[in-house]
Each structure stands twice: as structure tokens, then as C-alpha cells.
Design a protein around this motif. Sequence first.
Motif, PDB file in Angstrom:
ATOM      1  N   PRO A  88       0.790  -1.187  -0.027  1.00  0.00           N
ATOM      2  CA  PRO A  88      -0.082  -0.120  -0.115  1.00  0.00           C
ATOM      3  C   PRO A  88       0.773   1.214   0.036  1.00  0.00           C
ATOM      4  O   PRO A  88       0.572   2.355  -0.648  1.00  0.00           O
ATOM      5  N   PHE A  89       2.082   1.259   0.759  1.00  0.00           N
ATOM      6  CA  PHE A  89       2.881   2.458   0.593  1.00  0.00           C
ATOM      7  C   PHE A  89       3.803   2.792  -0.840  1.00  0.00           C
ATOM      8  O   PHE A  89       4.238   3.686  -1.047  1.00  0.00           O
ATOM      9  N   ALA A  90       4.016   1.459  -1.246  1.00  0.00           N
ATOM     10  CA  ALA A  90       4.761   1.495  -2.407  1.00  0.00           C
ATOM     11  C   ALA A  90       4.141   1.816  -3.742  1.00  0.00           C
ATOM     12  O   ALA A  90       4.388   2.773  -4.584  1.00  0.00           O
ATOM     13  N   ALA A  91       2.606   1.284  -3.898  1.00  0.00           N
ATOM     14  CA  ALA A  91       2.050   1.544  -4.946  1.00  0.00           C
ATOM     15  C   ALA A  91       0.716   2.272  -4.736  1.00  0.00           C
ATOM     16  O   ALA A  91      -0.141   2.535  -5.574  1.00  0.00           O
ATOM     17  N   GLY A  92       0.592   2.805  -3.446  1.00  0.00           N
ATOM     18  CA  GLY A  92      -0.675   3.566  -2.891  1.00  0.00           C
ATOM     19  C   GLY A  92      -1.819   2.775  -2.642  1.00  0.00           C
ATOM     20  O   GLY A  92      -1.793   1.619  -2.967  1.00  0.00           O
ATOM     21  N   SER A  93      -2.707   3.183  -1.744  1.00  0.00           N
ATOM     22  CA  SER A  93      -3.633   2.324  -1.181  1.00  0.00           C
ATOM     23  C   SER A  93      -4.709   2.127  -2.582  1.00  0.00           C
ATOM     24  O   SER A  93      -5.485   2.682  -2.946  1.00  0.00           O
ATOM     25  N   LEU A  94      -4.619   0.803  -3.085  1.00  0.00           N
ATOM     26  CA  LEU A  94      -5.119   0.390  -4.038  1.00  0.00           C
ATOM     27  C   LEU A  94      -6.795   0.242  -3.988  1.00  0.00           C
ATOM     28  O   LEU A  94      -7.444   0.681  -4.555  1.00  0.00           O
ATOM     29  N   ASN A  95      -7.054  -0.307  -2.747  1.00  0.00           N
ATOM     30  CA  ASN A  95      -8.736  -0.542  -2.509  1.00  0.00           C
ATOM     31  C   ASN A  95      -8.942  -0.859  -0.986  1.00  0.00           C
ATOM     32  O   ASN A  95      -7.796  -1.085  -0.290  1.00  0.00           O
ATOM     33  N   PRO A  96      -9.925  -0.800  -0.598  1.00  0.00           N
ATOM     34  CA  PRO A  96     -10.240  -1.230   0.702  1.00  0.00           C
ATOM     35  C   PRO A  96     -10.111  -2.706   0.945  1.00  0.00           C
ATOM     36  O   PRO A  96     -10.008  -2.968   2.260  1.00  0.00           O
ATOM     37  N   VAL A  97     -10.289  -3.549   0.067  1.00  0.00           N
ATOM     38  CA  VAL A  97     -10.094  -4.971   0.267  1.00  0.00           C
ATOM     39  C   VAL A  97      -8.760  -5.221   0.819  1.00  0.00           C
ATOM     40  O   VAL A  97      -8.628  -6.036   1.858  1.00  0.00           O
ATOM     41  N   MET A  98      -7.626  -4.535   0.256  1.00  0.00           N
ATOM     42  CA  MET A  98      -6.378  -4.755   0.738  1.00  0.00           C
ATOM     43  C   MET A  98      -6.207  -4.307   2.083  1.00  0.00           C
ATOM     44  O   MET A  98      -5.324  -5.055   2.807  1.00  0.00           O
ATOM     45  N   ASP A  99      -6.698  -3.167   2.475  1.00  0.00           N
ATOM     46  CA  ASP A  99      -6.776  -2.721   3.796  1.00  0.00           C
ATOM     47  C   ASP A  99      -7.356  -3.926   4.839  1.00  0.00           C
ATOM     48  O   ASP A  99      -7.120  -3.950   5.931  1.00  0.00           O
ATOM     49  N   ALA A 100      -8.644  -4.274   4.104  1.00  0.00           N
ATOM     50  CA  ALA A 100      -9.239  -5.153   4.984  1.00  0.00           C
ATOM     51  C   ALA A 100      -8.364  -6.628   5.391  1.00  0.00           C
ATOM     52  O   ALA A 100      -8.483  -6.952   6.458  1.00  0.00           O
ATOM     53  N   VAL A 101      -7.676  -7.090   4.398  1.00  0.00           N
ATOM     54  CA  VAL A 101      -7.087  -8.143   4.525  1.00  0.00           C
ATOM     55  C   VAL A 101      -5.783  -7.845   5.313  1.00  0.00           C
ATOM     56  O   VAL A 101      -5.660  -8.833   6.192  1.00  0.00           O
ATOM     57  N   LEU A 102      -5.164  -6.872   5.421  1.00  0.00           N
ATOM     58  CA  LEU A 102      -4.068  -6.301   6.030  1.00  0.00           C
ATOM     59  C   LEU A 102      -4.603  -6.252   7.445  1.00  0.00           C
ATOM     60  O   LEU A 102      -3.871  -6.847   8.442  1.00  0.00           O
ATOM     61  N   CYS A 103      -5.544  -5.857   7.751  1.00  0.00           N
ATOM     62  CA  CYS A 103      -6.253  -5.589   9.435  1.00  0.00           C
ATOM     63  C   CYS A 103      -6.440  -7.018   9.680  1.00  0.00           C
ATOM     64  O   CYS A 103      -6.077  -7.293  10.829  1.00  0.00           O
ATOM     65  N   THR A 104      -7.095  -7.875   9.111  1.00  0.00           N
ATOM     66  CA  THR A 104      -7.463  -9.198   9.322  1.00  0.00           C
ATOM     67  C   THR A 104      -6.098 -10.109   9.854  1.00  0.00           C
ATOM     68  O   THR A 104      -6.100 -10.755  10.673  1.00  0.00           O
ATOM     69  N   LEU A 105      -5.183  -9.985   8.621  1.00  0.00           N
ATOM     70  CA  LEU A 105      -3.859 -10.725   9.224  1.00  0.00           C
ATOM     71  C   LEU A 105      -2.967 -10.092  10.353  1.00  0.00           C
ATOM     72  O   LEU A 105      -2.558 -10.578  11.081  1.00  0.00           O
ATOM     73  N   LEU A 106      -3.143  -8.776  10.590  1.00  0.00           N
ATOM     74  CA  LEU A 106      -2.430  -8.156  11.864  1.00  0.00           C
ATOM     75  C   LEU A 106      -3.467  -8.633  13.112  1.00  0.00           C
ATOM     76  O   LEU A 106      -2.664  -9.005  13.881  1.00  0.00           O
ATOM     77  N   VAL A 107      -4.617  -8.702  13.009  1.00  0.00           N
ATOM     78  CA  VAL A 107      -5.411  -9.214  14.012  1.00  0.00           C
ATOM     79  C   VAL A 107      -4.977 -10.683  14.288  1.00  0.00           C
ATOM     80  O   VAL A 107      -4.806 -10.936  15.475  1.00  0.00           O
ATOM     81  N   ALA A 108      -5.033 -11.314  13.233  1.00  0.00           N
ATOM     82  CA  ALA A 108      -4.716 -12.835  13.533  1.00  0.00           C
ATOM     83  C   ALA A 108      -3.303 -13.207  14.111  1.00  0.00           C
ATOM     84  O   ALA A 108      -2.959 -14.058  14.839  1.00  0.00           O
ATOM     85  N   HIS A 109      -2.211 -12.432  13.500  1.00  0.00           N
ATOM     86  CA  HIS A 109      -0.983 -12.403  13.912  1.00  0.00           C
ATOM     87  C   HIS A 109      -0.783 -11.912  15.400  1.00  0.00           C
ATOM     88  O   HIS A 109      -0.171 -12.719  16.049  1.00  0.00           O
TER      89      HIS A 109
END
Length: 169
Positions: A88-109
Motif C-alpha cells: 500500500p505504501f509503495a503503490a498507493g492504497s489500491l482498494n479497501p479490500v487490501m486494507d481489510a486483508v491487512l487488518c485481518t492478518l494483523l489481528v490474527a498475527h
Amino acid sequence: MASFARSSLLRQSLATRSPFMRQNVGVSQAVAFHASARKQILPPQPQSIEGTMNDPVPVPSPSPMHGSYHWTFERAVAVGLIPLSIAPFAAGSLNPVMDAVLCTLLVAHSHIGFEAAIVDYFRPQRVPKTYSLCQWLLRAFTLTTAVGLYEFETNDVGVTEALRRIWNA
């Protein structure tokens, strides 16, 4: 001469010259603190031995959720966080799905990591009530974090956009 002998010889030679070195200023307080029967800082936990000391440790029954599948899931989550935290920081915030997957993996981790710490330091055989309390607190905090990130993603700018704004501020 060994280094431990040199320090004691130095102390003996200075003790005759310095009035402060003749008395042990802080030693008696530290010894009293550590050797006091009244002030047990960390009393021993309740311990019990099942069988004898020479009995082998019981081997748990095999379970796919606590074996290789669990380990593989933990590693997949950890490896998946690497590109999702950079993209997201290299290519820009592409879509909210990427943010949702990132947040889900952060919470799971985070949940997996804290659960491992609880299992390591609060054994259920040793302190069952503390273990149960910590597990319920972990579940409550994980759920609260997930709901908070969901609200932040849907009603605000999202995690990656917020980090970009903080970085550029």
C-alpha cells in the motif's frame, strides 16, 4: 592473577584508606531484601507431581489444529504480512479490500502471538484460573481490536491512508 582475585585485592587495599569502604553500605539491605522470609516477592506457584519424578512426560494425542496445520497457518499469516505491509505504501492504497486483508492478518498475527505467550507463561496445569482469565481477556481484546479496525476502515480513511497522512505530516 584471575580477575575475581584482583577485584577483592583492590577492595582490601581501598578499605584501609577509605572510611566508606569499611562498611557495606547497601549490601545488608540487599541481603535482607532477598533473604527475608516475610517479604516473598514471588512466592512459589502451587506445584504437584503426578506419579513419580522418573515417569516420562505424557505425549499429547495428535491433533491437526495443534500440529503441522497450525504451524503452517502461523507461518502463512506471518509471510502474508510482508507484502501486504509494503504494497500500500509503495503503490498507493489500491482498494479497501487490501486494507481489510491487512487488518485481518494483523489481528490474527497478534492473537496467535499473545496466545503463544499465555500458553508459555501461564500453564493450565499450574495456574488454571489465571490461564483461563488470560485466554478470555485475549479473546475480548482481539474482538475489540477487530471491531475497532472495522469501524476505522468503514467510517474513516483506513489504516494505510492514516499511516500515510501521519508520515507526511
